[in-house]
Design a protein around this motif. Structure first.
Motif, PDB file in Angstrom:
ATOM      1  N   ASP A 269       0.835  -1.197   0.000  1.00 19.74           N
ATOM      2  CA  ASP A 269       0.000   0.000   0.000  1.00 19.74           C
ATOM      3  C   ASP A 269       0.876   1.255   0.000  1.00 19.74           C
ATOM      4  OD1 ASP A 269      -1.927   1.837   0.397  1.00 19.74           O
ATOM      5  OD2 ASP A 269      -2.481   1.253   2.434  1.00 19.74           O
TER       6      ASP A 269
ATOM      7  N   ARG B 155       4.097   1.699  -0.907  1.00 18.94           N
ATOM      8  CA  ARG B 155       4.825   1.917  -2.158  1.00 18.94           C
ATOM      9  C   ARG B 155       3.879   2.467  -3.225  1.00 18.94           C
ATOM     10  NH1 ARG B 155       6.870  -3.181  -1.862  1.00 18.94           N
ATOM     11  NH2 ARG B 155       8.641  -3.133  -0.477  1.00 18.94           N
ATOM     12  N   GLY B 156       2.679   1.907  -3.265  1.00 17.28           N
ATOM     13  CA  GLY B 156       1.665   2.375  -4.228  1.00 17.28           C
ATOM     14  C   GLY B 156       1.350   3.841  -3.986  1.00 17.28           C
ATOM     15  N   ARG B 157       1.184   4.213  -2.716  1.00 16.66           N
ATOM     16  CA  ARG B 157       0.848   5.613  -2.404  1.00 16.66           C
ATOM     17  C   ARG B 157       1.972   6.541  -2.834  1.00 16.66           C
ATOM     18  NH1 ARG B 157      -1.974   6.317   3.481  1.00 16.66           N
ATOM     19  NH2 ARG B 157      -3.018   4.318   3.567  1.00 16.66           N
TER      20      ARG B 157
ATOM     21  N   PHE C  27       4.178   6.084  -5.167  1.00 14.73           N
ATOM     22  CA  PHE C  27       4.233   6.152  -6.630  1.00 14.73           C
ATOM     23  C   PHE C  27       3.116   7.037  -7.175  1.00 14.73           C
ATOM     24  CE2 PHE C  27       3.461   4.454 -10.919  1.00 14.73           C
ATOM     25  CZ  PHE C  27       4.743   4.589 -11.437  1.00 14.73           C
ATOM     26  N   ARG C  28       1.882   6.784  -6.727  1.00 13.69           N
ATOM     27  CA  ARG C  28       0.741   7.569  -7.228  1.00 13.69           C
ATOM     28  C   ARG C  28       0.912   9.037  -6.885  1.00 13.69           C
ATOM     29  NH1 ARG C  28      -2.038   3.141  -5.405  1.00 13.69           N
ATOM     30  NH2 ARG C  28      -2.566   4.147  -3.439  1.00 13.69           N
ATOM     31  N   HIS C  29       1.333   9.301  -5.649  1.00 13.22           N
ATOM     32  CA  HIS C  29       1.467  10.689  -5.221  1.00 13.22           C
ATOM     33  C   HIS C  29       2.572  11.395  -6.015  1.00 13.22           C
ATOM     34  CE1 HIS C  29       0.457  13.797  -2.368  1.00 13.22           C
ATOM     35  NE2 HIS C  29       1.746  14.098  -2.318  1.00 13.22           N
ATOM     36  N   SER C  30       3.672  10.686  -6.243  1.00 13.68           N
ATOM     37  CA  SER C  30       4.779  11.299  -6.992  1.00 13.68           C
ATOM     38  C   SER C  30       4.322  11.665  -8.399  1.00 13.68           C
ATOM     39  CB  SER C  30       5.955  10.337  -7.105  1.00 13.68           C
ATOM     40  OG  SER C  30       6.334   9.914  -5.841  1.00 13.68           O
ATOM     41  N   GLN C  31       3.508  10.805  -8.992  1.00 14.10           N
ATOM     42  CA  GLN C  31       3.034  11.109 -10.349  1.00 14.10           C
ATOM     43  C   GLN C  31       2.096  12.308 -10.355  1.00 14.10           C
ATOM     44  OE1 GLN C  31       2.851   7.885 -13.539  1.00 14.10           O
ATOM     45  NE2 GLN C  31       1.390   7.299 -12.001  1.00 14.10           N
ATOM     46  N   ALA C  32       1.345  12.454  -9.266  1.00 15.15           N
ATOM     47  CA  ALA C  32       0.352  13.533  -9.228  1.00 15.15           C
ATOM     48  C   ALA C  32       0.993  14.888  -8.953  1.00 15.15           C
ATOM     49  CB  ALA C  32      -0.693  13.226  -8.162  1.00 15.15           C
TER      50      ALA C  32
ATOM     51  N   LEU D  86       4.289  12.772   1.167  1.00 14.03           N
ATOM     52  CA  LEU D  86       2.864  12.594   0.908  1.00 14.03           C
ATOM     53  C   LEU D  86       2.053  13.838   1.294  1.00 14.03           C
ATOM     54  CD1 LEU D  86       2.316   8.868   1.971  1.00 14.03           C
ATOM     55  CD2 LEU D  86       2.688   9.784  -0.295  1.00 14.03           C
TER      56      LEU D  86
ATOM     57  N   GLU E 242      -6.382  19.617  -9.564  1.00 11.55           N
ATOM     58  CA  GLU E 242      -7.582  19.249 -10.333  1.00 11.55           C
ATOM     59  C   GLU E 242      -8.727  20.155  -9.867  1.00 11.55           C
ATOM     60  OE1 GLU E 242      -9.180  16.260 -12.217  1.00 11.55           O
ATOM     61  OE2 GLU E 242      -7.262  16.542 -13.210  1.00 11.55           O
TER      62      GLU E 242
END
Ligand SMILES: Nc1ncnc2c1ncn2[C@@H]1O[C@H](COP(=O)(O)OP(=O)(O)OP(=O)(O)O)[C@@H](O)[C@H]1O
Length: 639
Positions: free
Chosen positions: A149, A151-153, A155-160, A372, A380
């Motif tokens: 969870d 690592r996923g967070r 990655f997703r946050h870095s992309q955003a 984070l 957005e």
């Protein structure tokens, strides 16, 4: 908008990751960027020091939110460990039972107590083993899920997060967060916590049993906990500092590694190997020193805790022996108490292991929580608006900059206030000296950044009001450095429109003029671009980039023309492809070639962030201004 290529390497060896310490308050330092230079680099900020501000309690909240979905498993694991400890701590009691009951009974010819002893010992051993297995299984599953969870967070946050964040934080730090920092948490969850629970439970059980065996011995054991607790506290304080410094030093080593290898071409071209070696060696030895400091703290703790424990044990045993001699205590009780005291003090070393794991994980968790907590600067919209339906008789959409001003967070104003309208379906070339602000103008239109003041609109709708998906469909930016992702050539083209089938991909490649070279590759469209034989030349990469953009079919295309010159056939191929991709949409081209500018409907000449000339190419030549001079220079260089 689809960023078909990364615009500017975020962390090349010479990228700018410094900035002003006051960026969070909106304060800017540095001279205006009109002179084409960055602000002074003397203000180390949170990004440089690798210490992003972490809101109070964020680490704990993060850990809580990670563990919340596994509440059941954590409770079951804790219960298993509690019971396991009860079973494991029984053996000294059995020793006391053997000495005080079994031996006298055997002497008197009775075997009953022996049978009881053996049965209880076997049951305890089986229960302890089974419960240990259940605990390891439950905690390992929960731990792995938490890390997945997390690592996923990350990655997703870095992309955003926006481009401005990545330009300063650098991918090396992100790698460090997602690897070493997550690993530190893994150690805590899988090893450290088990140590802690075991030590605390053992201490509770043992103290309770000692009290049960003999109140005096129990009290003595409790008193010995005071100096030990003080020792643990002081170790915790010192190791906290040591671990924060160590984790920053580890990240610095990874950052330097990633930066150097990301920029391996200039490193080789400019023979930077020696200088890089020296810089890396300095960081590496700092890392070693700080790591050594952390180990030394641990060594001090272990020596200290053993000394206190041994002294306490010796004193208690002497006192107990005196009581046995004077008849105040049974020998079996003293033997059991001695074994229990060893069990009480032995895990103190392991407490150090836990504290190490805890400090390391706490430092890492704080850094992850800081990352984070960063909010995307290009947010957005909460209530997105749709673009008006495209007019059937008019290709592209109208672009307008209304009273726009812009400055990067790390510098002064780059674009002073200006208004600009690009009519739908026109190709507008932007020219100007390096640092004039051409890319910045393009980045505002692609919404990599929001203007400091004013609005950028697409058919009258503010870009900030468009959802990410709508904006991506409408505006595509193709940058100079045609970036290819790992995968096949077809995958790379399909990035422009993931729903496209093979026939559409091939049609697009033909329209761009890339089909012939693609089918000549070892596996045609299915050639892996990262494998041997699949490596594409600069011109070929550009053609793939154009095919991607053509397949995306955006209303507005931003094209940063490559400055590097290709050979004549390559140049012609790219020129033809560009014609195909620009047709039927509004296009803003940062132009470096005379042929591109000549075929544009309109030319903007930029200087120091201002648009100083604006008109059709022929009209500007007739005016005899800057563009006319540039045009003359180009002509001479071509002829
Ligand atoms: N990420 C950034 N952070 C801070 N300042 C920046 C950043 N990117 C560019 N600048 C500054 O903004 C100004 C305009 O840069 P920009 O990249 O828009 O110029 P350009 O005309 O596209 O130049 P080139 O043709 O060399 O690409 C320059 O002074 C530059 O130093």
């Amino acid at each position: 908008m689809t960023t078909t290529e990364t615009d500017r390497p975020a962390d090349g060896p010479d990228s700018d990751t410094t900035g002003d310490a006051g960026h969070r308050t909106g304060h800017r330092t540095g001279r205006p960027a009109a002179d084409g230079r960055r602000p002074p680099d003397d203000a180390p900020d949170a990004f440089e020091a690798d210490l992003l501000p972490t809101p109070k309690g964020a680490s704990r909240a993060l850990l809580g939110s990670l563990l919340a979905p596994h509440r059941g498993r954590v409770a079951a694991a804790t219960a298993a460990l509690l019971l396991q400890q009860a079973a494991a701590q029984a053996s000294p009691l059995l020793v006391a039972y053997a000495l005080d009951r079994v031996v006298p009974a055997l002497r008197a010819g009775g075997r009953g107590p022996l049978v009881v002893l053996v049965t209880v010992a076997v049951l305890c051993a089986v229960a302890a083993g089974g419960l240990q297995w259940a605990f390891v299984r439950l905690s390992a599953r929960a731990g792995q899920d938490v890390l997945l969870d997390l690592r996923g967070r990350i990655f997703r946050h870095s992309q955003a997060l926006g481009l401005d964040f990545h330009e300063r934080y650098t991918s090396g730090r992100l790698i460090s967060r997602a690897t070493t920092d997550v690993e530190a948490l893994r150690e805590l969850l899988e090893e450290g916590l088990q140590e802690l629970v075991t030590v605390v439970l053992a201490a509770l059980y043992v103290t309770a049993l000692l009290f049960w065996l003999d109140v005096g011995l129990g009290t003595a054991a409790l008193l010995s906990a005071v100096p030990l607790a003080l020792l643990v506290r002081s170790f915790q304080h010192r190791s906290q500092r040591a671990y924060l410094a160590k984790s920053t030093a580890t990240a610095a080593v990874i950052v330097r590694f990633a930066e150097t290898l990301n920029g391996i071409r200039p490193v080789l071209a400019f023979r930077r190997e020696r200088a890089n070696d020296a810089a890396f060696a300095a960081l590496n030895s700092r890392h070693r020193r700080l790591n050594g400091d952390a180990i030394l703290e641990m060594a001090r703790y272990v020596v200290g805790s053993r000394a206190v424990a041994n002294a306490a044990l010796a004193a208690i045993v002497l006192w107990g022996a005196y009581r046995v001699v004077t008849g105040g205590l049974a020998l079996g009780v003293l033997a059991a108490a001695t074994l229990y005291l060893r069990r009480l003090y032995d895990p103190l070393d392991r407490m150090g292991v836990f504290l190490n794991a805890y400090e390391s994980a706490a430092a890492s968790l704080e850094k992850i929580a800081g990352l984070l907590a960063q909010r995307p600067t290009v947010a957005e919209p909460t209530a997105p608006r749709a673009l008006p339906p495209a007019a059937p008789d008019r290709p592209g959409r109208e672009v307008a900059f209304h009273g726009v001003r812009f400055g990067y967070r790390t510098g002064g104003e780059v674009l002073p206030r200006f208004d600009l309208a690009l009519a739908a379906g026109t190709t507008v070339a932007v020219v100007g000296a390096t640092g004039a602000g051409k890319s910045t103008l393009a980045r505002l239109l692609a919404r990599f950044h929001d203007p400091t003041e004013g609005r950028v609109t697409l058919d009258g709708v503010d870009l900030r009001e468009l959802s990410g998906a709508e904006l991506r469909r409408a505006v595509v930016m193709v940058t100079q450095e045609a970036f290819l992702f790992s995968g096949t050539v077809a995958d790379n083209i399909a990035l422009g429109n993931p729903d496209a089938d093979r026939a559409q991909i091939e049609r697009t490649a033909r329209a761009i003029g890339a089909h012939d070279f693609i089918v000549a590759l070892p596996e045609g469209y299915d050639t892996d671009v990262r494998r041997r034989g699949g490596r594409l030349s600069a011109g070929q990469r550009q053609l793939v980039g154009f095919a991607r953009a053509l397949l995306a079919d955006p209303a507005v295309l931003i094209l940063d023309e490559a400055t590097s010159s290709l050979d004549i056939p390559g140049e012609r191929a790219v020129q033809r492809a560009m014609g195909a991709v620009l047709r039927g949409r509004t296009a803003l081209v940062i132009a470096h070639r005379l042929s591109t500018v000549e075929s544009a409907d309109r030319v903007l000449v930029m200087s120091d962030g201002r648009i100083v000339e604006d008109g059709a190419p022929a009209a500007l030549i007739a005016d005899g201004g800057r563009y006319a001079a540039l045009h003359r220079a180009w002509r001479t260089s071509v002829s």
